[in-house]
Design an enzyme around this catalytic site. Sequence first.
Site, mmCIF file in Angstrom:
data_model
loop_
_atom_site.group_PDB
_atom_site.id
_atom_site.type_symbol
_atom_site.label_atom_id
_atom_site.label_comp_id
_atom_site.label_asym_id
_atom_site.label_seq_id
_atom_site.Cartn_x
_atom_site.Cartn_y
_atom_site.Cartn_z
ATOM 1 N N THR A 12 6.002 -6.900 -2.972
ATOM 2 C CA THR A 12 6.983 -6.684 -4.036
ATOM 3 C C THR A 12 6.523 -5.516 -4.906
ATOM 4 O O THR A 12 5.331 -5.247 -5.037
ATOM 5 C CB THR A 12 7.173 -7.942 -4.900
ATOM 6 O OG1 THR A 12 5.961 -8.242 -5.599
ATOM 7 C CG2 THR A 12 7.587 -9.132 -4.039
ATOM 8 N N TYR A 150 2.214 -8.337 -22.248
ATOM 9 C CA TYR A 150 1.819 -8.003 -20.871
ATOM 10 C C TYR A 150 0.493 -8.658 -20.528
ATOM 11 O O TYR A 150 0.342 -9.262 -19.455
ATOM 12 C CB TYR A 150 1.719 -6.495 -20.718
ATOM 13 C CG TYR A 150 1.195 -6.030 -19.378
ATOM 14 C CD1 TYR A 150 2.060 -5.844 -18.306
ATOM 15 C CD2 TYR A 150 -0.156 -5.767 -19.194
ATOM 16 C CE1 TYR A 150 1.588 -5.418 -17.075
ATOM 17 C CE2 TYR A 150 -0.640 -5.328 -17.970
ATOM 18 C CZ TYR A 150 0.227 -5.159 -16.909
ATOM 19 O OH TYR A 150 -0.250 -4.736 -15.693
#
Length: 249
Positions: A12, A150
């Site tokens: 991915t 993040y």
Amino acid sequence: MSRLNGKIAVVTGGNSGIGLASAIRFAEEGAQVVIVGRRQEELDKALQLIGPGAIAIQGDISNLADLDRIYAQVKATKGRIDIVFANAGLGDFQPIGAITEASFDRTFGINVKGTLFTVQKALPLMSAGGSVILTGSTTATMGTPAFSVYSATKAALRNFARSWALDLKGTGIRVNVLSPGPISTPGLDLALSGTGQKDAIIDAMVAQIPLDRIGKPEEVAAAALFLASDESSFMTGSEMFVDGGFAQV
């Protein structure tokens, strides 16, 4: 050049940066590669670099219907999966006090939710000897200004690997985290460009790296190859850093 001969690999975020470099390396080592990404134009360009035999499937990993469609196509065309490199991810620089709900939802939706279901929905197509690789980050173990959301997503992935290694006991499927430090990728460039201080931030990072430079996607791909191959057959629940010493000293 045949460490992955005959293996089926799904990557991915395989249209650029670390994902693309890894897809290229996997293909060079004999794997049949399936790349997944959100932008069809970039996927088409990536296929030209990966070479014959690779396929690209457009989709958003945070959308479970997209994942179902992706894996249905993988099953129909390849029949199984040997390697899942759950690499897709993103992040915005926002200090506490300026974090928006939209940014939080987007970052956790792709990095955490997307990674979770990327792996969970792949498992029915995997068997003993399979390898799952999660892209972590040095930020999971360090404090990073204006990058807490993040960083938190990457800390979550680190525990995913520890916990899933136990969940997968007895299946012969391994799961490990590959944690890069600062790497020269389009994703890093995009994130830093939004700060208006790109060059200063890169200089500050390089000053903290013992090897005195930021890394290349191909250097992370070499480590991904090791985790994907049978050479790492006695590794699961582990974390491998490719960071030039950034988070190690």
